[in-house]
Design a protein around this motif. Structure first.
Motif, PDB file in Angstrom:
ATOM      1  N   ALA A 749      34.762 -18.138  -4.563  1.00 45.43           N
ATOM      2  CA  ALA A 749      33.901 -17.946  -3.382  1.00 45.43           C
ATOM      3  C   ALA A 749      32.577 -17.324  -3.783  1.00 45.43           C
ATOM      4  O   ALA A 749      31.493 -17.712  -3.277  1.00 45.43           O
ATOM      5  N   GLN A 750      32.623 -16.383  -4.716  1.00 48.57           N
ATOM      6  CA  GLN A 750      31.390 -15.746  -5.171  1.00 48.57           C
ATOM      7  C   GLN A 750      30.473 -16.756  -5.868  1.00 48.57           C
ATOM      8  O   GLN A 750      29.256 -16.773  -5.656  1.00 48.57           O
ATOM      9  N   SER A 751      31.042 -17.623  -6.663  1.00 50.18           N
ATOM     10  CA  SER A 751      30.237 -18.636  -7.361  1.00 50.18           C
ATOM     11  C   SER A 751      29.630 -19.638  -6.382  1.00 50.18           C
ATOM     12  O   SER A 751      28.482 -20.072  -6.562  1.00 50.18           O
ATOM     13  N   TYR A 752      30.407 -20.001  -5.328  1.00 46.82           N
ATOM     14  CA  TYR A 752      29.855 -20.896  -4.315  1.00 46.82           C
ATOM     15  C   TYR A 752      28.672 -20.232  -3.616  1.00 46.82           C
ATOM     16  O   TYR A 752      27.647 -20.873  -3.345  1.00 46.82           O
ATOM     17  N   GLN A 753      28.825 -18.950  -3.326  1.00 45.28           N
ATOM     18  CA  GLN A 753      27.719 -18.222  -2.684  1.00 45.28           C
ATOM     19  C   GLN A 753      26.501 -18.161  -3.611  1.00 45.28           C
ATOM     20  O   GLN A 753      25.357 -18.279  -3.155  1.00 45.28           O
ATOM     21  N   ASN A 754      26.763 -17.998  -4.922  1.00 49.08           N
ATOM     22  CA  ASN A 754      25.658 -17.987  -5.886  1.00 49.08           C
ATOM     23  C   ASN A 754      24.941 -19.341  -5.917  1.00 49.08           C
ATOM     24  O   ASN A 754      23.710 -19.411  -6.022  1.00 49.08           O
ATOM     25  N   ALA A 755      25.720 -20.400  -5.840  1.00 52.25           N
ATOM     26  CA  ALA A 755      25.118 -21.750  -5.840  1.00 52.25           C
ATOM     27  C   ALA A 755      24.205 -21.925  -4.631  1.00 52.25           C
ATOM     28  O   ALA A 755      23.082 -22.440  -4.739  1.00 52.25           O
ATOM     29  N   ILE A 756      24.707 -21.491  -3.462  1.00 48.31           N
ATOM     30  CA  ILE A 756      23.903 -21.615  -2.234  1.00 48.31           C
ATOM     31  C   ILE A 756      22.652 -20.761  -2.329  1.00 48.31           C
ATOM     32  O   ILE A 756      21.554 -21.167  -1.923  1.00 48.31           O
ATOM     33  N   ALA A 757      22.770 -19.575  -2.910  1.00 46.87           N
ATOM     34  CA  ALA A 757      21.629 -18.660  -3.009  1.00 46.87           C
ATOM     35  C   ALA A 757      20.589 -19.174  -4.005  1.00 46.87           C
ATOM     36  O   ALA A 757      19.374 -18.995  -3.784  1.00 46.87           O
ATOM     37  N   GLU A 758      21.032 -19.788  -5.101  1.00 39.84           N
ATOM     38  CA  GLU A 758      20.107 -20.256  -6.147  1.00 39.84           C
ATOM     39  C   GLU A 758      19.426 -21.588  -5.789  1.00 39.84           C
ATOM     40  O   GLU A 758      18.444 -21.972  -6.414  1.00 39.84           O
ATOM     41  N   TYR A 759      19.943 -22.267  -4.797  1.00 44.58           N
ATOM     42  CA  TYR A 759      19.415 -23.604  -4.463  1.00 44.58           C
ATOM     43  C   TYR A 759      17.963 -23.517  -3.992  1.00 44.58           C
ATOM     44  O   TYR A 759      17.609 -22.665  -3.176  1.00 44.58           O
ATOM     45  N   ASP A 760      17.125 -24.414  -4.533  1.00 44.99           N
ATOM     46  CA  ASP A 760      15.704 -24.488  -4.162  1.00 44.99           C
ATOM     47  C   ASP A 760      15.586 -25.265  -2.853  1.00 44.99           C
ATOM     48  O   ASP A 760      15.760 -26.492  -2.824  1.00 44.99           O
ATOM     49  N   ARG A 761      15.275 -24.582  -1.786  1.00 46.84           N
ATOM     50  CA  ARG A 761      15.236 -25.207  -0.464  1.00 46.84           C
ATOM     51  C   ARG A 761      13.979 -26.031  -0.206  1.00 46.84           C
ATOM     52  O   ARG A 761      13.816 -26.599   0.881  1.00 46.84           O
TER      53      ARG A 761
END
Length: 864
Positions: A749-761
């Motif tokens: 779950a933490q890694s998924y949250q990291n992926a969402i946070a790092e994504y260039d919107r």
């Protein structure tokens, strides 16, 4: 020679001291269509005793002499002859000749020689080695003619009786005695000579021979051949027989030469008879040449070459050897042995620099090379000839056009333009003039000088030609004026104006001077010309231009459709070849465009359409690589590998070697050949440490380890990638996926949250792994019993990505989360929606229905 004296004395003198007739050799180059011989010069030649006059001609002539010595005048008449530009009347400081005058009229030339003395000896002959009449004059101090008048010496004798004669004349009783005699000749001797001459004439058929000769001279060759044949049969022992036989052969030749499909059998037989019966005739050499010429004309080259060489060897000083040498060189041309012919003509020019035939042969060889598209050889000879005979390009302007075409093909546009202009200036009415004008515009266009090109093509677009009816006659309007229409060259100029409008639409155009519609409206111009094209070539030209216009506008599909129309012209057509080149350009650009858009199926559709065309396959390594990747993307791995093999053969600089290597590793991964994929990944890291695809190789390694069950190895590689990759969001997602497999849901779950946070919107299209990250985050939270957080994650995912396939699974987990949170109403609401959904997964619908049943049973148990 015919003697026409005005006085009996002159007649007797002429019979004794001149020839009755001189029949010169007939030039081999003289043809029935020629305007006739030309008098080149009249000049004084060297001689120790006589005044020698040399009359130079272009070819021998049957001349006539009219001598009037009492008037001190000799007139030389040259029938069917023209006077050359260098011939002028002239006076001389000479002891025998005072002057000569030249006059030309009614197709003949008369040269009048004014003598200083009436008692002048006069000799003439034809030079046997070249077309030249030789006249020798010698004034005599002792009178040639003697006359007695009244029994006294005449004035011509220089005696002392002149004074007495004048006295008798004054008294009115002067009656001259007209008896005249030749010095050294008695009257009886003269009568015997005259009688003998008349007898010989009769025996040899002089009158019939003159009749036949006149028929020949009048160019009535059928009649001449008949009369000459009759003469030879009637007078087989005549001293004129040899001349008759040769003239008969010549008449047969000239008669046949005029025919549409000449058959030289009679002429050939006549020459052979003449040569057999009169082998020592001065006409033999000429006949030998004519027989060789006939063989040459009918294609018997071995026989012709043998006779030409025979003449050269047997008569080294022959008048006709120059013609033989020219003919041998020309024969090499007929055999397409152009280099040997060129050397032969060069050899002729060394000995005779002014040889007209050799010069013409040199340029004709260049023309033949030009016709065979051997432009290198043609240009070399043209340039050599132009340097040697600079005036030839002025006399034959079309040579300029051919040289210009060669320079144009070699992209020497400035030189090409110079020669095109030469043609336009020297021969503005040439059939190639309008084309040359368009080519001038093309040179400017290809050099990027659009303003100059536009000016030239505007002039071309305004030129029109007379409209012709079915019979080829000009069409007239009601006012009897010739109706004008556009020509193919006119339309070509308009096509090019439209082309400039596509390539450089912002030129400063003077609409007062130019017809700007073709420039400003290129596509309507193309359409109009395609409907009214004057020729197939123009239709092809406008189709090609329209295709290029679409190509420049990056409308690749329309461009390809236009180019396809040109393939029926055949592979030899320039337009078909150009279309093939541009179709390949369009395909390369189209595949690259689709590749950047990840449009794999459009790539394959476009390439499939391309290979159906009657053209060679594309040899662009990048395009073939992109086609292979498209096949790989849809799972057609064998086809992909075939294209990668083609790319390896074309990619001599190994530009795409690392990309192909990595693609093959991806195929191993897709086929679950994880060991092979690991081997490829490790080899890539070792062999391509500086490749921009190094991180992709490490990602491949991690995925292969994951597929092989080596989750720790996969995580290690992904952790390493986090410090190297710019796309950290994807790496976090991949780490989360491995941890999910390892059932480390909290870390996942933490890694998924990291992926969402790092994504260039800022990216326009949200990647699939980000959408999955939102849904998988909810799933991971659900599995660690963080139901409230899971609900928030699922609701956010559904709101952002409602079309994602994971939405239905999220709906089911939401039902369970609401249930676990004690919110039965929302749980029931979710169940009802899922059960009623028409397109929902049947398994999930049954699971939802089961949950609804369980909830109902639990409710009944509580109430019971």
């Amino acid at each position: 020679m015919l003697i026409k004296p005005k006085f009996r004395l002159a007649l007797i003198f002429a019979l004794l001291f001149t020839q009755l007739i001189s029949i010169p050799e007939i030039s081999a180059q003289e043809e029935a269509y020629r305007e006739g011989p030309i008098l080149k010069t009249v000049k004084i030649g060297p001689h120790p005793v006589y005044t020698r006059i040399l009359i130079d001609l272009t070819e021998p002539v049957l001349y006539q002499v009219d001598a009037n010595f009492s008037e001190k005048r000799i007139v030389l008449t040259l029938p069917d002859t023209q006077s050359g530009p260098r011939v002028r009347s002239k006076a001389f400081n000479d002891k025998n000749l005072e002057q000569f005058t030249v006059s030309a009229r009614a197709g003949k030339v008369k040269v009048s020689f004014i003598l200083k003395k009436s008692n002048t000896r006069f000799f003439h002959s034809m030079n046997p080695e070249k077309p030249q009449i030789i006249i020798d004059l010698k004034g005599e101090s002792k009178p040639i003619l003697k006359a007695k008048i009244g029994g006294l010496p005449s004035a011509a004798s220089g005696g002392k009786a002149q004074k007495g004669i004048r006295k008798k004349k004054e008294k009115g009783n002067f009656f001259p005695d007209k008896r005249v005699r030749l010095a050294g000749f008695t009257p009886k001797k003269i009568r015997d000579l005259v009688s003998k001459n008349e007898q010989e004439k009769v025996q040899n058929g002089w009158d019939e021979f003159q009749k036949a000769l006149k028929e020949f001279q009048s160019q009535n060759y059928p009649s001449a051949a008949k009369v000459l044949q009759e003469f030879s049969e009637k007078y087989p022992q005549s001293k004129y027989l040899g001349q008759t036989l040769y003239l008969k052969a010549e008449a047969e030749y000239r008669k046949t030469f005029k025919e549409l499909n000449p058959n030289y059998d009679k002429a050939l037989a006549a020459y052979q008879v003449a040569m057999r019966k009169a082998p020592k005739s001065k006409f033999y050499d000429h006949a030998l040449l004519k027989v060789a010429t006939i063989y040459d004309d009918i294609g018997y080259r071995l026989e012709a070459r043998t006779l030409y060489n025979q003449g050269l060897k047997s008569e080294k000083k022959s008048l006709y050897n120059q013609t033989r040498e020219n003919s041998l060189a020309a024969m090499l041309m007929k055999e397409e042995r152009f280099k040997e012919a060129f050397d032969a003509f060069q050899l002729i020019l060394r000995s005779d620099p002014k040889n007209i035939d050799a010069k013409a042969g040199i340029f004709e060889i260049a023309n033949r090379f030009f016709e065979k598209n051997d432009y290198k050889q043609a240009l070399e000879i043209y340039e050599t000839g132009a340097k040697r005979w600079p005036g030839e390009l002025n006399e034959k302007p079309e040579i300029n056009f051919k040289m210009a075409e060669i320079y144009f093909s070699e992209e020497q546009y400035s030189k090409a333009r110079k020669h095109y202009f030469n043609l336009l200036n020297l021969d503005p009415l040439s059939e190639n003039a309008h084309k040359a004008l368009n080519k001038v515009g093309d040179t400017y266009l290809l050099q990027g000088s659009y303003q100059n090109a536009l000016a030239v093509f505007d002039e071309s677009s305004k030129k029109q030609v007379a409209k012709l009816d079915e019979e080829g006659k000009p069409v007239l309007d009601k006012d009897e004026n010739v109706v004008k229409e556009d020509s193919a060259d006119t339309q070509y100029g308009r096509i090019r104006m439209a082309d400039i409008g596509i390539r450089s639409p912002r030129l400063k155009v003077n609409d007062i001077v130019f017809d700007v519609s073709y420039y400003y409206k290129p596509f309507p111009t193309y359409e109009k010309i395609s409907q009214e094209a004057k020729s197939v070539e123009i239709l092809a030209e406008v189709t090609l231009s329209r295709g290029i216009a679409y190509l420049l506008e990056q409308n690749y599909l329309k461009a390809i459709d236009e180019f396809k129309k040109l393939f029926p012209l055949g592979p030899e057509s320039r337009y078909s070849q150009e279309a093939e080149r541009f179709v390949k350009q369009a395909l390369i650009a189209l595949v690259d465009k689709y590749s950047k858009q990840k449009g794999m199926l459009p790539i394959l559709y476009s390439y499939s359409d391309f290979v159906s065309l009657p053209i060679e396959n594309i040899k662009n390594a990048k395009t073939l690589l992109q086609v292979g990747e498209a096949y790989q993307a849809i799972g057609m791995f064998p086809e992909a590998v075939k294209f990668y093999e083609k790319v390896k053969m074309l990619d001599s600089e190994k530009t795409y070697r690392d990309r192909i290597f990595l693609n093959l590793g991806q195929i191993h991964l897709e086929e679950k050949s994880f060991d092979e994929a690991i081997m490829v990944g490790r080899s890539f890291v070792k062999n391509f440490p500086r490749s921009k695809r190094l991180n992709e190789a490490k990602k491949l390694l991690a995925q292969a380890h994951e597929g092989n069950g080596n989750l720790i190895g996969a995580l290690t590689m992904y952790e390493e990638l986090l410090g190297l990759s710019k796309n950290k969001a994807e790496v976090h997602y991949l780490i989360a996926e491995v941890k999910t497999v390892m059932k480390k849901y909290a870390e996942a779950a933490q890694s998924y949250q990291n992926a969402i946070a790092e994504y260039d919107r800022k990216e326009r299209v949200v990647p699939d792994y980000i959408q999955k990250s939102y849904y998988h985050l909810g799933t991971s939270l659900f599995k660690i019993n963080r139901f409230k957080a899971a609900v928030a994650a699922f609701e956010s995912a559904k709101e952002l990505f409602p079309e994602n396939p994971l939405k239905e699974w999220a709906d089911y987990l939401l039902i369970e989360s609401y249930k676990q949170e004690g919110d039965i109403e929302k749980s029931k609401e979710g169940i009802n929606k899922l059960v009623d959904a028409q397109n929902a997964d049947p398994i999930l619908k049954r699971a939802a229905q089961s949950s609804a049943n369980i909830q109902e049973w639990e409710k009944q148990l509580k109430e019971g």
